[in-house]
Write a protein that holds these residues in place. Structure first.
Motif, PDB file in Angstrom:
ATOM      1  N   GLN A 130      -1.043 -43.080  41.221  1.00 15.28           N
ATOM      2  CA  GLN A 130      -1.806 -43.298  39.901  1.00 15.28           C
ATOM      3  C   GLN A 130      -3.415 -43.361  40.146  1.00 15.28           C
ATOM      4  OE1 GLN A 130      -0.299 -46.224  36.915  1.00 15.28           O
ATOM      5  NE2 GLN A 130       1.644 -46.079  37.767  1.00 15.28           N
ATOM      6  N   PHE A 131      -3.186 -44.101  41.401  1.00 18.35           N
ATOM      7  CA  PHE A 131      -4.785 -44.536  41.941  1.00 18.35           C
ATOM      8  C   PHE A 131      -5.612 -43.337  42.120  1.00 18.35           C
ATOM      9  CE2 PHE A 131      -7.195 -45.270  45.907  1.00 18.35           C
ATOM     10  CZ  PHE A 131      -8.350 -45.930  45.272  1.00 18.35           C
ATOM     11  N   ILE A 132      -4.950 -42.373  42.834  1.00 17.02           N
ATOM     12  CA  ILE A 132      -5.497 -41.070  43.219  1.00 17.02           C
ATOM     13  C   ILE A 132      -5.819 -40.303  41.908  1.00 17.02           C
ATOM     14  CG2 ILE A 132      -5.053 -39.047  44.344  1.00 17.02           C
ATOM     15  CD1 ILE A 132      -3.588 -40.453  46.470  1.00 17.02           C
ATOM     16  N   GLU A 133      -4.799 -40.306  40.971  1.00 23.34           N
ATOM     17  CA  GLU A 133      -5.028 -39.425  39.783  1.00 23.34           C
ATOM     18  C   GLU A 133      -6.194 -40.083  38.803  1.00 23.34           C
ATOM     19  OE1 GLU A 133      -0.408 -38.163  39.205  1.00 23.34           O
ATOM     20  OE2 GLU A 133      -1.321 -39.766  38.219  1.00 23.34           O
ATOM     21  N   ALA A 134      -6.344 -41.419  38.690  1.00 24.27           N
ATOM     22  CA  ALA A 134      -7.196 -42.115  38.002  1.00 24.27           C
ATOM     23  C   ALA A 134      -8.709 -41.801  38.692  1.00 24.27           C
ATOM     24  CB  ALA A 134      -7.317 -43.726  38.296  1.00 24.27           C
TER      25      ALA A 134
END
Ligand SMILES: [Zn+2]
Ligand SMILES: [Zn+2]
Length: 453
Positions: free
Chosen positions: A83-87
């Motif tokens: 989620q962090f990378i996608e965010a």
């Protein structure tokens, strides 16, 4: 006790000032040109940031019909690291688009020019952003993340990372990042965006992923060179207020010129009056909010919050009362009102604090039949207003979902109030040794277990 924002400033200064001494790119003083202006941006920007979050929340609550719950639950079910990378990808793509518009649309550039007016780069330069631009970019970056349903935990990690990167890319440091320079924005990447050469400052629009500029053909990151001159040719005022008014005064001058050519400048006085009243109202609201130790959204929320004063409690007008401290455990250990239990605001915001409040109330009802009035207090009133709103929100939610027992605090929410002025106001009127005597007549029991489960 120092406010969080002051602590944040000190921590950042303690990290970046030594780094900029050890790995300095350009020789310059710590208190360089424009330092005081940027320090002002640091503190005021904190309040603007809170307003951005409110705008996002309000907008999303208005567009609930357009939310894709299925997509949101799929996004939220992924591991935090993913989620962090996608965010980062989603928000930086949104920022890239807005940033290019800020450079290419003339009236938007007047706001963004303030950020480009920096002539000495360092970590603090990151915060020189006009409040209108800050609000616009923040909303554009955060809105897709909320809309896609990223979890609160992943958003906290993302927010910490993006704040750290924002300070890093402006820092006056010369460090080689190797292959990482393509995936993480660095001073080597962003300093060129502040170059005094217009052709170069119209490059490197991303703030987290240099790969985006590579993809869109706007990358400029020579291997062995760094810019020597920063800034722009526009004459931007040096002071904080001059910079805040700069975009408006430019537009206003242009409008006056246009009007006088057309012989219709009769609207100019009206516009000036409206701008004056608007800015004065915002400034007054900020001053009143700061006086109460709150940010603007919390202060506005406090106007619609049931409040009681220390005098009300002393005179027994709020009876039976159950005082709950919503500050941090450290503050609670230092001082508290009598033996009032602690339920930190963060716990209430995360959800499990609500269960603690329930347990405390249940434990009290056993001792005495009347429903207690929960008096929330913090240092000066800001956090207790937020806790009040959380309890109120959960109560409204549980009322709308029949059979929902998880957060069912319908009954107690009706009896929640906030202690105006918090423990500060209490201590001004009541010395610690008199707490027990005053509370004895209004509280239900002397001490309550925080969690009776
Ligand atoms: Zn720019
Ligand atoms: Zn910048």
């Amino acid at each position: 006790m120092l406010p969080e924002i002051v602590k944040g400033f000190i921590i950042l200064a303690c990290i970046f000032i030594p780094l900029e001494r050890i790995f300095s790119l350009h020789k310059q003083k710590i208190f360089r040109l424009g330092w005081a202006t940027d320090a002002t941006y640091f503190f005021t920007g904190h309040f603007i940031g809170r307003s951005g979050a409110v705008v996002v929340t309000v907008t999303l609550s208005l567009m609930t019909n357009f939310l894709n719950r299925e997509l949101q639950s799929k996004v939220a079910s992924q591991p935090i690291w993913l989620q962090f990378i996608e965010a980062i990808i989603v928000s930086d793509l949104a920022y890239y688009i807005v940033h290019r518009l800020l450079h290419e649309v003339p009236w938007l550039w007047q706001f963004h020019a303030v950020h480009h007016s920096i002539e000495r780069m360092d970590w603090l330069a990151a915060v020189r952003v006009h409040p209108c631009e800050q609000l616009l970019t923040q909303v554009c970056k955060i809105m897709p993340l909320y809309w896609l349903g990223f979890t609160k935990e992943s958003l906290v990690v993302y927010a910490l990372y993006s704040a750290a990167i924002a300070f890093l890319i402006h820092a006056n440091i010369k460090v080689k990042f190797g292959i990482l320079k393509w995936f993480v924005a660095t001073p080597q990447f962003h300093h060129w965006h502040h170059s005094k050469v217009p052709e170069i400052h119209n490059k490197n629009f991303a703030v987290q992923l240099p790969l985006l500029d590579l993809l869109f053909g706007t990358l400029y990151m020579p291997a062995k060179k760094m810019p020597h001159k920063y800034g722009i040719s526009d004459s931007i005022p040096a002071g904080y207020f001059g910079q805040i008014f700069y975009p408006f005064s430019r537009s206003f001058k242009k409008m006056l010129n246009k009007n006088s050519k057309q012989g219709i400048n009769r609207y100019s006085r009206l516009l000036r009056a409206i701008a004056g009243v608007g800015l004065t109202s915002v400034a007054s609201l900020s001053a009143v909010a700061l006086f109460h130790g709150m940010d603007i959204p919390t202060f506005i929320a406090s106007l619609n919050t049931k409040q009681v004063t220390v005098a009300d409690l002393q005179q027994g007008k709020v009876k039976p009362a159950l005082l709950i401290d919503v500050r941090s455990p450290e503050e609670y250990a230092e001082d508290r009102i009598g033996e009032s239990p602690l339920v930190p605001l963060i716990d209430i915001e995360m959800g499990f604090g609500i269960k603690q409040v329930q347990s405390i109330v249940k434990a009290n009802i056993k001792n005495s039949q009347p429903q207690p009035i929960i008096v929330l207090y913090c240092a000066k009133g800001g956090r207790s207003v937020k806790a009040y709103k959380q309890l109120e929100k959960i109560a409204r939610y549980s009322q709308g979902v029949p059979g929902n027992e998880t957060h069912k605090i319908k009954d107690i929410s009706l009896n929640v109030v906030v202690l105006s002025g918090g423990i500060k106001a209490w201590r001004e009127a009541v010395p610690a040794r008199e707490d027990t005597q005053i509370l004895a007549s209004i509280i239900l029991s002397e001490k309550v277990a925080i969690d009776s489960n």
